[in-house]
Enzyme design. Sequence first.
Site, PDB file in Angstrom:
ATOM      1  N   ASP A 155       6.788   6.189 -15.941  1.00  0.00           N
ATOM      2  CA  ASP A 155       6.625   7.386 -16.576  1.00  0.00           C
ATOM      3  C   ASP A 155       7.191   8.581 -15.687  1.00  0.00           C
ATOM      4  O   ASP A 155       6.855   8.845 -14.496  1.00  0.00           O
ATOM      5  CB  ASP A 155       5.171   7.733 -16.312  1.00  0.00           C
ATOM      6  CG  ASP A 155       4.603   8.963 -17.066  1.00  0.00           C
ATOM      7  OD1 ASP A 155       5.363   9.974 -17.295  1.00  0.00           O
ATOM      8  OD2 ASP A 155       3.567   9.159 -17.265  1.00  0.00           O
ATOM      9  N   ALA A 187      22.470  12.509 -30.793  1.00  0.00           N
ATOM     10  CA  ALA A 187      23.289  11.736 -31.826  1.00  0.00           C
ATOM     11  C   ALA A 187      24.725  12.141 -31.640  1.00  0.00           C
ATOM     12  O   ALA A 187      25.580  11.134 -32.462  1.00  0.00           O
ATOM     13  CB  ALA A 187      22.492  12.127 -32.787  1.00  0.00           C
ATOM     14  N   SER A 217      13.367   9.985 -36.540  1.00  0.00           N
ATOM     15  CA  SER A 217      12.800   9.449 -35.537  1.00  0.00           C
ATOM     16  C   SER A 217      12.197   8.042 -36.024  1.00  0.00           C
ATOM     17  O   SER A 217      12.404   7.035 -34.999  1.00  0.00           O
ATOM     18  CB  SER A 217      11.332   9.865 -34.927  1.00  0.00           C
ATOM     19  OG  SER A 217      11.543  11.059 -34.031  1.00  0.00           O
ATOM     20  N   HIS A 225       3.860   9.611 -31.157  1.00  0.00           N
ATOM     21  CA  HIS A 225       5.269   9.348 -31.345  1.00  0.00           C
ATOM     22  C   HIS A 225       5.766   8.095 -30.908  1.00  0.00           C
ATOM     23  O   HIS A 225       6.164   7.140 -31.697  1.00  0.00           O
ATOM     24  CB  HIS A 225       6.427  10.597 -30.623  1.00  0.00           C
ATOM     25  CG  HIS A 225       7.558  10.617 -31.459  1.00  0.00           C
ATOM     26  ND1 HIS A 225       8.590  10.128 -30.712  1.00  0.00           N
ATOM     27  CD2 HIS A 225       8.148  10.800 -32.559  1.00  0.00           C
ATOM     28  CE1 HIS A 225       9.788  10.214 -31.376  1.00  0.00           C
ATOM     29  NE2 HIS A 225       9.453  10.586 -32.568  1.00  0.00           N
ATOM     30  N   ASP A 285      11.032   7.963 -24.625  1.00  0.00           N
ATOM     31  CA  ASP A 285      10.118   8.817 -25.775  1.00  0.00           C
ATOM     32  C   ASP A 285       9.135   9.398 -24.662  1.00  0.00           C
ATOM     33  O   ASP A 285       9.088   9.416 -23.556  1.00  0.00           O
ATOM     34  CB  ASP A 285       9.630   7.790 -26.723  1.00  0.00           C
ATOM     35  CG  ASP A 285       9.393   8.594 -28.060  1.00  0.00           C
ATOM     36  OD1 ASP A 285       8.657   9.462 -28.197  1.00  0.00           O
ATOM     37  OD2 ASP A 285      10.510   8.567 -29.025  1.00  0.00           O
ATOM     38  N   ASP A 327      -0.358  -5.252 -30.903  1.00  0.00           N
ATOM     39  CA  ASP A 327       0.784  -5.730 -31.788  1.00  0.00           C
ATOM     40  C   ASP A 327       2.071  -5.292 -31.100  1.00  0.00           C
ATOM     41  O   ASP A 327       3.275  -5.495 -31.446  1.00  0.00           O
ATOM     42  CB  ASP A 327       0.670  -5.017 -32.933  1.00  0.00           C
ATOM     43  CG  ASP A 327       1.063  -5.568 -34.229  1.00  0.00           C
ATOM     44  OD1 ASP A 327       1.492  -6.957 -34.075  1.00  0.00           O
ATOM     45  OD2 ASP A 327       1.345  -5.246 -35.211  1.00  0.00           O
TER      46      ASP A 327
END
Length: 978
Positions: A225, A352, A404, A244, A184, A193
């Site tokens: 990265d 997809a 997403s 995102h 992403d 968290d």
Amino acid sequence: MIIITRKIVFLVTIMFFSLSVLLFAQGETVIKNGKKLYLSNTVVIKQKGAPAGSSLGKSSSVSSSLMQKLSSYGVKNITQTFKSSDNALGDIVTIKYNTSKDPLTVASELEKSGEVLWAEPHYISKMHIIPQTLLLDKTPLNKILFPAPNDPSYSSQWWLTNIKALEGWDISSGDTNVVIGIVDCGVEWKHADLNQNIWINKKEIPGNGIDDDHNGYIDDVQGWDLGGLNGTPDNDPTEDDPQHGTHVAGIASAVSNNGIGIASIGYKCKIMAVKASRNDQRDPQTGDAYIWYGYEGIVYAANNGAKVINCSWGGSSYSRLEQDVVNYALSKGALIVASAGNDKTDEYAYPAAYDGVLSVAATDKDDKLTWFSNYGSFIGVCAPGLSILSTWQPGAYQNLSGTSMSAPLVSGLAALVRSKFPDYNPRQVAEQIRVNCDNIDPVNSGYEYQLGGGRVNAYKALTNTNSKSVRAYDIIFSDEAPGGNGNNIFEAGETITVSVKFRNYLSNISNLNISLESNNKYVKIINGSFNAGSFARLDSFNNYSGKFTFSIAKDVPEDTSASFLIKFTDNSTYSDFQWTKRVLLSPSYGNMKAGSVTLTVTGRGSLGFKDFPNNFQGEGFHYKDGPNLLFEGALMYSNSLYKVANTARFQDVSDSSFKSIEPFVVQVPGTIADYQGTAIFNDSRNSADSYGIETKLSSYSYADVPNDKFIILKYSLTNKSGSNISNLYTGLFLDWDINADTSDADIANYDATDNFGYAYSNLGRPKVYAGCALISSEKYGYYAISNDGSDGGIGIYYLPSQRMDGFTKAEKFNALSGGVAKKQALNTDISMVVSGGPYSIDAGQTTDVAFAIAAGDNLEDLRGAIKSSRAKYQQIVTSVDGSKETVPDRFALEQNYPNPFNPSTTIFYQLPSDGFVRLNVYNVLGEKVAELVNSVQSKGIHKVDFNSSRFSGISSGVYFYRIEFASQIISRKMMLIK
């Protein structure tokens, strides 16, 4: 970019209204063409038999012959695209170059060279996110055996209740050894968290500047990265700005039961952070970072142990590289879960829609498809995606919506399934999830069979150890005999066979029955059932002994898209379905290929391919089964700088001029040719360029020598506007690609002796000349084009950054109407316009304009083909079929054919009215040696055969034939060689 020499996908030099070039501060360029995004000056290729093993971003070598072809592009560097420890992707390299050529042009030329397996641009993806601030549902949960997490927001996470997460956790709360790769725009891995669930590369020693595990990445402890701030990779995969990736990661596997924030479906499974964006490259409209290195990120995650890889992003461009990457990830044991997209369409989105990917659509709390979610035949499952609360950079939480958000819910569930069934391969994990979904078709009227298996159910997926799943994995439609003609075009009246391979992925199955269905009214299933029998887990089988068949109605409209539904039942508990890919019936194109040349002709004015610039539908133009020589062909006519009816480049499909009335149909054999095609279309599709002309296209192709090297295209233009049309020029635009190495060595020229344009390679590879001639009159026009405009003439590239404005209407008119204006374009990427005119067409009247497209081994061979085409055309217009043709509007004498001749030749002439005709043959001294016609003849086309052996005193040499009619005299020269 092509398969079998075809230029593929979009040129930047096309469709100015929808295509833009986005320039960024660092000098990088993104080309935006409709929904498609790709990089300028970059192509990716798959080599043939190349050595592999270099690291990502490091120099890579290519074969000397390929390097020779690349040299003309001003190559800056060649690097290994992927780091692959087992070299499975080592033959894929990225090429950066300096010239202004569009990547799709370069890719097409490289593919045509035969030196690469494929070539294509570097495509860019966008995130599937819809920010919003909808209120969350506060309905409390019903607790079962597994204790509810103590995360403060858990009670409001309705989506976890919706998918039966708590019940599922009672079966498995995940394995810390199962890793979910989040490819992403980065993950705030320090988030309280998330941190405890972040994957740590234990083989790497932090901060020592050494690639300890030899995976090609230095100090990649928390992930990697790939893009950094400006394209320079680094070892910190944190988001550059909150938008995102952190949110996606939290949905998949935020730390649960830790007393803070939220719970997640993945619970204890680990998150691998892979940043695939760069901070300096963002969508100028939304500010969202582009997913620049998505597929490199998939490879990184797969190589470093991820068993599930989440991709909450996508694009509209199919890519062979990307499918190769998906296949590679599957081979490494990783399942890719991808969002279906937010365009509320059934059009494919990638990754997809790739084979082997689990695609996820978005639903709301009531299991209804959201207002934004994609749907359709490529959907695998659905999951909640509306107003989902998750982690946010730097240490906050945020509600977001989109597919997403649906994908990581399924990714987290896939990690639980992999934890529960560690021996399952990626496809089995996907099937275990899919076949255990809840059917939501009843609450989604109109979307039946469009939502995959339904909304995911964690409890069922983790408890059902007797799941059954059979999938078709190789579906071939064929118009093979006896039902079809074998040309791989599914035409009206044909019977099509469907051959299918199947695999049983899960539990043993018995008494399996498979059927084929379609609700398309132009399709009739003939054999739609197959009793397969019984199979064990992972068995493969096929229907070859009883293939499915269906017939196509004779009245099927052109370009009808048909979908087929495969259904599976075992006469007990198993009931399933699967869509095939869409099939195009009665396509508005056909292939003329009786002799040595093949040309795809369409019913809407274009030649070579129906779907320019994708160039998948059609074969282009071939000579003697050689490579395709034609990138684009298009009919054009105009009488004004501002009004051009045409299908040539830089027009939106919706703005292209021609609308089909009767589709292009090929008759084999035809009434007067071996292959004979017809179509009718008008210019009403774009009112701004409409003349009110209806065109009947007739095409002719022959197998016999000397007529086997040309194809005749006759356009009968009927003026239905109600007003007279004057000063009209009609022509063909042809973008040739002759050279097998690079189009920069092509030459366009004009033969003034026989009046035709031709193209060839200055390097002589291949040894072929291709050409086009006006054959219906002597009102010749020709314009040779250097596509980049570098010779000072018309240029057709559209590159605003290079001040190239495309092929404008004014340029099209000038090319049509200037006579024989510009005869050469040398050593470059070339096109030409071959035209005739001016014509005047009174209201209700018809004018015929005919062209021949031909090829030969050399210029003389091509010249002979052009002469043959002119002679054959005169036969066509005097044939039974041609009895309906328009009466000639002028007195004309055509060149004899063959010429030179021995002992016979044929002479054609045309008369605009009845009258006395005298046709004689004279020697060089002016002495009459033969009288051929001396009588009154009717108006029309006439033919005379001259056999020199029947006349005394005629030997080898030059002769003249002269015709007299209505005080007019025309003479032509011919040569007899004995």
